[in-house]
Design an enzyme around this catalytic site. Structure first.
Site, PDB file in Angstrom:
ATOM      1  N   SER A  21      20.675  83.837  56.433  1.00 55.60           N
ATOM      2  CA  SER A  21      20.832  82.798  57.455  1.00 55.60           C
ATOM      3  C   SER A  21      22.255  82.770  58.032  1.00 55.60           C
ATOM      4  CB  SER A  21      20.423  81.454  56.863  1.00 55.60           C
ATOM      5  OG  SER A  21      20.392  80.475  57.871  1.00 55.60           O
ATOM      6  N   ASP A  63      21.937  80.513  64.632  1.00 59.15           N
ATOM      7  CA  ASP A  63      22.503  81.039  63.389  1.00 59.15           C
ATOM      8  C   ASP A  63      22.049  82.499  63.240  1.00 59.15           C
ATOM      9  OD1 ASP A  63      19.836  80.592  62.830  1.00 59.15           O
ATOM     10  OD2 ASP A  63      20.189  79.966  60.767  1.00 59.15           O
TER      11      ASP A  63
HETATM   12 MG    MG Z   1      18.790  80.166  59.327  1.00 58.93          MG
END
Ligand code: MG
Length: 451
Positions: free
Chosen positions: A98, A237
């Site tokens: 992430s 992200d």
């Molecule tokens: Mg993420």
């Protein structure tokens, strides 16, 4: 009660070769095939340099257990979720860390409907892993790999089919050199936007800035929106399940206001219904949702998938993350961006107009060091300190840490981190003075109990 040892709040994540090794990922691939008992597994990764290595480790484990792998290559997490559902597969695996730093990586598991694994399922997988209860296929029963390159186009068409955006919106998008680089710019162009991209070539070094879309990493985006006279800016992200927005004046949109904008419209559209949001978001969300005829259910952080399901919610949001159950059961930063454009377009409003309809109250967030061994003691003492020193308390909720709500709607939340030696406070006052006063009361406690 079973407690997770391996999985955190969002799958497993950490530095490669320390917390996350190819051996671990192989074991988990084999563990998953043991758990689901053969079938098809869709597999994707974000652009981290270790992604290819870990993808092959997962593949080896899955094949050894008799699962077939559908490899979609480099793709955003929401696209992995979509493809798992679209191809009617038995599970999905995403290799990603992430927004973590470039040297980290991780793994997340997804259900056939695309929703990430719930805590109970992660615990089941952990049990197989710790007890080494693997079921291996015979030589003639191992799985096979199919490469599938239609995942992103199909996902994007599904998004396009479920939103209504008039052409002509000027958008700057910063994909942080992450997986959304392969999706969002194309989606926006298909929707008829005039698109300017920043950092939209996948690069596992994340050369421009950290893949965490914090305001202080998005100065270039903010500047570009202003200089190019764009209508809106978006930033993702590293794996594209999150998005944040910049308004036409170059102002970072507050997370809570962003959530409130969607929550209010979901309640209106569904003529009521439940909106799920995390315990750390503004009372303004409650106010706009109530006005629209809906109700709020609060949940702990990182628990949107389970909570939105449990409450049969019409929308779920926590800072940076949204689930739109009409479209899917997964957090989807790409779909969220498209939904925001839909609001701008259908109501003919600039982002600053959309956000100005949401009440804004002074909020203060701060972390402070709190050694793990003091956490329990600190929380107990802090709670009685605040109960004694805050007047007109309406109620106290214990969903995640404790949140003291005052009669007038202001509140204080104290939580300890599950992963770091830290405690966090969030304060929202009705006025600056009240927020300041509450802040002083909390700080007094911090000083007294943590020195
Ligand atoms: Mg993420």
């Amino acid at each position: 009660m079973r407690k997770k040892k391996l999985f955190g709040t969002c799958g497993i994540r950490g530095p490669v070769d320390e917390a996350v090794t190819p051996e671990l990922i192989y074991d988990l691939g084999l563990g998953l095939s043991t758990y689901i008992g053969s079938g098809e597994v869709v597999l994707a990764r974000d652009p981290r340099l270790t992604g290819e290595m870990l993808k092959h480790a997962a593949t080896a484990g899955l094949l050894a257990g008799g699962c077939d792998v559908i490899d979609i290559g480099l793709a955003p997490t929401p696209c992995l979720s979509f493809t798992t559902r679209d191809l009617d597969a038995d599970a999905g695996i995403m290799i990603t860390a992430s927004h973590n730093p470039p040297m980290d990586n991780g793994i997340k598991f997804h259900n056939p409907d695309g929703m990430e694994y719930l805590p109970d399922q992660e615990l089941d997988l952990e049990e197989i892993y710790f007890e080494k209860r693997y079921r291996k296929a015979h030589w003639n029963g191992v799985g096979s790999v199919e490469e599938y390159d239609n995942a992103i186009p199909k996902y994007l068409s599904a998004v396009i089919d479920s939103v209504n955006v008039e052409p002509g919106i000027k958008v700057v998008v910063d994909c942080a050199s992450g997986a959304a680089s392969l999706a969002t710019p194309y989606l926006l162009r298909e929707l008829g936007c005039e698109v300017i991209t920043l950092n939209s070539n996948p690069d596992g070094h994340f050369p421009a800035h950290s893949p965490e879309p914090q305001p202080w990493h998005l100065e270039d985006l903010r500047q570009a929106v202003v200089d190019l006279d764009a209508d809106v800016g978006f930033a993702h992200d590293g794996d594209g399940d999150r998005v944040v927005a910049i308004d036409e004046r170059g102002v970072f949109l507050k997370h809570d206001t962003f959530i409130a904008s969607f929550a209010k419209r979901a309640a209106k559209h569904h003529r009521g219904g439940t909106i799920v949001t995390s315990v750390n978001t503004s009372v303004s969300i409650e106010e706009v949702v109530k006005e629209a005829g809906g109700e709020i259910a609060r949940t702990s952080l990182g628990n949107l998938p389970a909570a939105h399901l449990g409450h049969n919610a019409v929308y779920a949001g926590e800072p940076g993350k949204s689930i739109f159950p009409d479209f899917s059961r997964w957090m989807d930063g790409i779909y969220t961006a498209a939904k925001f454009l839909e609001i701008m377009s259908s109501e003919n409003k600039k982002p600053s107009q959309i956000t100005s309809e949401v009440p804004s109250y002074p909020m203060h967030r701060e972390n402070f060091a709190c050694p793990n061994k003091y956490k329990v003691d600190f929380m107990r003492k802090m709670r009685s300190h605040l109960e004694e020193n805050i007047t007109q308390i309406r109620n106290i909720t214990d969903i995640d840490g404790f949140r003291i709500n005052r009669e007038n709607g202001s509140w204080v939340l104290i939580r300890t981190s599950g992963t770091e030696p830290k405690a966090r406070m969030t304060i929202e006052g009705r006025t600056e003075e009240e927020a300041e006063e509450l802040y002083k009361t909390v700080k007094k406690g911090v000083k007294k109990f943590l020195g």
